[in-house]
Structure formats: C-alpha cells, structure tokens
Design a protein around this motif. Structure first.
Motif, short mmCIF file in Angstrom:
data_model
loop_
_atom_site.label_atom_id
_atom_site.label_comp_id
_atom_site.label_asym_id
_atom_site.label_seq_id
_atom_site.Cartn_x
_atom_site.Cartn_y
_atom_site.Cartn_z
N VAL A 162 0.71 -1.18 -0.33
CA VAL A 162 -0.12 -0.10 0.09
C VAL A 162 0.88 0.72 -0.28
CG1 VAL A 162 -1.76 1.15 1.38
CG2 VAL A 162 -1.79 -0.96 1.41
N THR A 163 0.74 2.44 -0.96
CA THR A 163 1.50 3.59 -0.57
C THR A 163 0.90 4.20 0.25
OG1 THR A 163 -0.02 5.28 -2.22
CG2 THR A 163 0.97 3.41 -3.43
N PRO A 164 1.85 5.30 1.09
CA PRO A 164 1.41 6.36 2.36
C PRO A 164 0.18 6.62 1.82
CG PRO A 164 3.30 6.72 1.66
CD PRO A 164 3.01 6.25 0.40
N PRO A 188 5.54 -4.12 -14.67
CA PRO A 188 4.84 -3.51 -15.91
C PRO A 188 5.37 -2.31 -14.53
CG PRO A 188 3.06 -4.38 -15.07
CD PRO A 188 3.58 -5.45 -14.83
N ASN A 189 5.30 -0.68 -15.74
CA ASN A 189 5.32 0.00 -15.02
C ASN A 189 4.40 0.64 -13.65
OD1 ASN A 189 7.29 1.28 -17.96
ND2 ASN A 189 8.65 0.94 -15.81
N GLY A 190 5.71 0.84 -12.02
CA GLY A 190 3.87 1.35 -11.45
C GLY A 190 2.89 0.45 -11.14
N CYS A 191 3.97 -1.12 -11.24
CA CYS A 191 2.86 -2.08 -10.59
C CYS A 191 3.49 -2.37 -9.40
CB CYS A 191 3.46 -3.05 -11.16
SG CYS A 191 4.96 -4.22 -10.89
N GLY A 192 4.77 -1.41 -8.51
CA GLY A 192 4.90 -1.78 -6.70
C GLY A 192 6.11 -2.13 -7.03
N LYS A 193 7.13 -2.25 -7.89
CA LYS A 193 8.04 -3.57 -8.33
C LYS A 193 8.87 -2.03 -6.72
CE LYS A 193 9.73 -3.12 -12.10
NZ LYS A 193 7.97 -2.35 -12.88
N SER A 194 9.08 -0.69 -6.80
CA SER A 194 9.91 -0.60 -5.99
C SER A 194 9.35 0.32 -4.53
CB SER A 194 10.20 1.60 -6.44
OG SER A 194 11.42 0.93 -7.64
N SER A 195 7.73 0.08 -4.55
CA SER A 195 7.40 0.07 -3.42
C SER A 195 7.73 -1.36 -2.57
CB SER A 195 5.98 0.62 -3.62
OG SER A 195 5.75 1.45 -4.52
N LEU A 196 7.83 -2.58 -3.36
CA LEU A 196 7.80 -3.51 -2.07
C LEU A 196 9.46 -2.96 -1.85
CD1 LEU A 196 7.59 -6.11 -1.28
CD2 LEU A 196 9.15 -6.78 -3.12
N PHE A 197 10.62 -2.51 -2.08
CA PHE A 197 11.87 -1.72 -1.21
C PHE A 197 10.98 -1.06 -0.23
CE2 PHE A 197 12.50 -4.73 -5.50
CZ PHE A 197 12.76 -6.06 -4.63
N ARG A 198 10.39 -0.32 -0.88
CA ARG A 198 10.25 1.07 0.09
C ARG A 198 9.89 0.25 1.23
NH1 ARG A 198 7.87 3.03 -5.14
NH2 ARG A 198 9.30 4.45 -6.20
N ILE A 199 8.67 -0.86 1.53
CA ILE A 199 8.24 -1.14 2.59
C ILE A 199 9.80 -2.17 3.51
CG2 ILE A 199 6.84 -2.86 4.12
CD1 ILE A 199 5.00 -2.10 1.28
N LEU A 203 11.01 3.17 4.87
CA LEU A 203 10.20 4.04 4.11
C LEU A 203 8.77 4.24 4.51
CD1 LEU A 203 12.76 4.03 1.54
CD2 LEU A 203 13.47 5.63 3.13
N TRP A 204 8.36 3.54 3.90
CA TRP A 204 6.91 3.23 4.03
C TRP A 204 5.83 2.29 5.09
CZ3 TRP A 204 4.11 3.02 -1.50
CH2 TRP A 204 5.24 3.91 -2.39
N PRO A 205 5.52 3.22 5.61
CA PRO A 205 4.54 2.13 6.66
C PRO A 205 4.12 1.29 6.67
CG PRO A 205 3.15 3.92 6.44
CD PRO A 205 4.20 4.50 5.33
N1 LIG Z 1 5.69 8.38 -2.10
C1 LIG Z 1 4.67 7.46 -3.26
N2 LIG Z 1 3.45 7.89 -2.57
C2 LIG Z 1 2.23 7.79 -2.89
N3 LIG Z 1 2.24 7.09 -4.39
C3 LIG Z 1 3.48 6.59 -5.14
C4 LIG Z 1 4.65 7.12 -3.98
N4 LIG Z 1 5.95 6.85 -4.63
C5 LIG Z 1 5.15 6.06 -6.07
N5 LIG Z 1 3.83 5.39 -5.50
C6 LIG Z 1 2.95 5.16 -6.53
O1 LIG Z 1 3.01 3.58 -6.17
C7 LIG Z 1 2.79 2.99 -6.99
C8 LIG Z 1 4.26 1.75 -7.72
O2 LIG Z 1 5.37 3.10 -8.33
P1 LIG Z 1 6.54 1.85 -8.03
O3 LIG Z 1 7.53 3.00 -8.11
O4 LIG Z 1 6.77 1.13 -6.60
O5 LIG Z 1 6.35 1.45 -9.17
P2 LIG Z 1 7.18 0.41 -9.90
O6 LIG Z 1 6.83 -0.90 -10.13
O7 LIG Z 1 9.16 0.20 -9.50
O8 LIG Z 1 7.73 1.38 -11.60
P3 LIG Z 1 8.64 1.35 -12.48
O9 LIG Z 1 9.07 -0.17 -13.18
O10 LIG Z 1 8.63 2.72 -12.74
O11 LIG Z 1 10.13 1.62 -11.56
C9 LIG Z 1 2.85 3.62 -8.44
O12 LIG Z 1 1.08 4.14 -8.77
C10 LIG Z 1 2.99 5.18 -8.02
O13 LIG Z 1 1.94 6.74 -8.40
#
Ligand SMILES: Nc1ncnc2c1ncn2[C@@H]1O[C@H](COP(=O)(O)OP(=O)(O)OP(=O)(O)O)[C@@H](O)[C@H]1O
Ligand SMILES: [Mg+2]
Length: 373
Positions: A162-164, A188-199, A203-205
C-alpha cells in the motif's frame, strides 16, 4: 481632444476592421517572434489614420506641430491603455497561480499536522465512484503491521502493498527469501516493484501482516541513478561511510582497489588522479561508470541483502555477469529489478507483478519462460 482622436481611430478600426484583425491574428498566431512589436506597429498605424486625412474635422484648426503633438499623445495613450489591460489580464493569471500554490501549501500543512497527531486519513480518489466489495474491507491503518528483525532472511507474511496515500497495489504478499537465493523482480511500470523495497527499507509504513528482515544497515539499496557525494574518489566508494569509518573497519585503499577491479573500473583511479582526487563526480563519471561505482560501494559494504533497482541498465552484459558472480562469492543476496533477459540466469526465484494487483513468486528452473529485452 485626445479622446476624440482616439475615437476617430476606433471609427477607422470599425471601417477597415477586418484588415486590422487579420493582421493582428497573423501576428498572434505565433508566426512571428516579435508579436508585441507587430501589435505596436498596428496600433500606431490605427492612430495615425485620422492624421493622414487632411479633410478630417479634427485637424481643421491645428498647425503641423499641434497635430504631431496630438498624434503622439493619442498613440501613447493607446499604448498605456493596452499595457494596463495586459497587466490586469496577467495579474488575474498570477493571482490564480498564487491561489493554487497557497491552497497546496495549506493542504500540505494540514496533512503534516494530521500526521503528527496520528489521525491522517487520505482523501480517496475513487471516493463515491463505485461501491464494490473493496469498500467493504476493513480500513487500512498505517503502522498496523509487525516488523521482526532476524538475520539472513526476508519474509513477507500477508503484507499488503500500500502506498502512503492508501492506494492498494497488491492486497497481500507472502513469500520467503533466505540468504543465498537471488530473486528477480519484474512487472509493468508502476506495479509496485520499487514500493516493495520502500516497505522493506522502512520508508513506507506497514499496513498489515508481518515482515521479517535483517536490520536496516544490513540491507543495501542501489538505485538506477546512484547518488555521487561531494568529496574524493574514495568517498564515492565508501559512501555513506567517512574515511575514519573505513579505517575503523580495517579496510585499506588496497581493498577499495580490489572492489573497483571487481566492477572493471580500475582505470578511473589513474584517470582521475588517485583516491584523494576531488571532482564533480555527478558530471565527471558516465552513467555506466556511476552504476559501477555504486556496485563497488556494494562490495565495500558487503550487506546481507542488496536491492538492485534497474541499476545495471547502463552496464554491459559481460561486466554484469562478473558483478553477479562476485556478489554470490562474497555472500550478498540480491533482489534485482530488471527487464533484462540476460539476468535471469543469475537468479533462483522470480517475483512477477501482473500490474493488476496480483503477483507470482516461483523458482526459476529449466521450464521457466524467460522474457525481457
Ligand atoms: N511516495 C509515493 N506516494 C504515493 N504513491 C506513490 C509514491 N511513490 C510511488 N507511488 C505510486 O505507487 C505506484 C507504484 O510505484 P513504484 O515506484 O513501486 O512502481 P514500479 O513498479 O517501481 O515502476 P517502474 O517500473 O516505473 O520503476 C505508482 O502508481 C506510483 O504512483
Ligand atoms: Mg521502480
């Protein structure tokens, strides 16, 4: 008198308005860079018309000097008028911008205040759109998950991605990765790959579930565009450590040389004038060199797990193979986010997001269909 001259000019505009409007339209279409100058020329031309007509009743009792004076004054008046109108129009736009910025700053301040009080509730984008089953689920509470620290394992148990903001990228993730098991992360782009590592990097709760992982300093994140710090070449490799930290850890310049040789970057040591050389490293190093410096940094820190987020995209495939082999040798377990086909052979499992809220975590074997570019 001046006003009557202006009015007279307007009469002319009415009579031959079409011609003037077409000239102005031509100017404003952006065909000419000097739109403003052209508009001024048209203005002066309009004003001059009554003065060109010797039978005009306005000029009856005037000598040439007086006529010139009135012509000049009328022209200045029109220019001032147009400038004033321009300023009013622009100030409206500026005010709208200012109101927009003020609104956003106010919103930010309110959100920060709510966050500090621990009662932030996101304004949902989808609100009121459709009331399907998603809305019936329990509300997600930031910080409601559990974090457990343990070496040599990364384990997600029913952790929602979940994003913040409260956007749910994946409802629930469950997977276990032990040290020595490299994982390729794709989707695909924006699916949450980087977000997983933010958790994972805290960095993310956590919005639920349980994450087991080593302490933050035993995880290392290498981004696509690595940050180059101000300082010497040595500082780039040991960042965020200082030289004192490095010496305390018993690491010598010779060891650093070994790290950079692992990423085939020994040449920069001579090229840039040794470890003490200070440069604007963001500019001096090429994209691929920066990525290799980041990998040398990884070998200096030797964390238990490293996350490589598209960080070898500018590195050639052979160097990449060498880097992965060395990481395995020194016991760094890698999570790689990449779309490169050539990388699959360096990994044992893959974690694939489908971009629609689902994922697949599977072992890579001879049957696995490799994809990418
Ligand atoms: N700081 C943030 N606050 C809220 N939403 C965010 C934040 N950072 C990213 N998102 C949202 O989270 C979703 C996933 O982003 P993420 O960066 O994880 O994508 P990704 O899979 O790494 O994409 P890419 O292949 O482009 O790197 C996106 O829809 C983005 O808009
Ligand atoms: Mg990303």
């Amino acid at each position: 008198m001046q006003l009557s001259v202006v009015l007279s000019s307007e009469q002319y505009v009415r009579d031959e308005g079409l011609l003037i409007i077409s000239i102005m339209l031509f100017c404003f279409k952006g065909e000419l860079k000097q739109n403003k100058d052209c508009a001024t020329c048209v203005g002066w031309y309009v004003v001059s018309r009554p003065f060109m007509n010797p039978d005009d009743p306005l000029l009856e009792n005037m000598n040439q000097a007086e006529a010139l004076k009135h012509y000049y004054n009328a022209g200045r008046m029109l220019i001032r008028l147009s400038e004033a109108i321009g300023r009013v129009v622009l100030s409206g736009r500026e005010m709208a911008r200012l109101a927009g910025f003020t609104e956003r700053v106010h919103e930010l301040m309110m959100v920060l205040k709510d966050l500090n009080l621990g009662k932030y509730e996101r304004t949902m984008v989808k609100e009121g759109k459709d009331s399907d089953s998603e809305d019936d689920r329990e509300p997600l509470v930031p910080g409601s998950g559990k974090m457990v620290y343990q070496d040599n394992i990364i384990d997600f148990q029913k952790v929602p991605l979940v994003t913040p903001n409260g956007d749910v990228l994946v409802k629930e993730m469950t997977f276990t990765v032990n040290s020595g098991v490299n994982v390729l992360v794709c989707g695909p782009n924006g699916c949450g790959k980087s977000s997983l590592f933010r958790i994972l990097g805290e960095l993310w709760p956590l919005f639920g579930g349980e994450v087991t992982k080593p302490e933050a300093r035993k995880l290392f994140y290498v981004p696509q565009r690595p940050y180059m710090t101000l300082g010497t070449l040595r500082d780039q490799i040991i960042y965020p450590d200082s030289k004192e930290d490095m010496l305390k850890r018993g690491i010598t310049d010779q060891d650093l040389e070994d790290s950079i040789s692992r990423v085939q970057l020994t040449n920069i040591l001579e090229r840039e004038g040794g470890w003490e050389s200070v440069q604007d490293w963001m500019d001096v190093l090429s994209g691929g060199e920066k990525q290799r410096v980041a990998m040398a940094r990884l070998f200096y820190h030797k964390p238990q797990f490293a996350i490589l987020d598209e960080c070898t995209s500018a590195v050639s495939v052979d160097v990449e193979g060498y880097i992965y082999a060395h990481a395995r040798e020194v016991g760094i377990t890698l999570f790689t986010v990449s779309h490169r086909k050539s990388l699959w052979k360096h990994h044992d499992f893959y974690l694939m997001f489908d971009g629609r809220g689902d994922y697949e975590f599977k072992e890579i074997d001879s049957e696995t269909e490799v994809f990418g570019s």
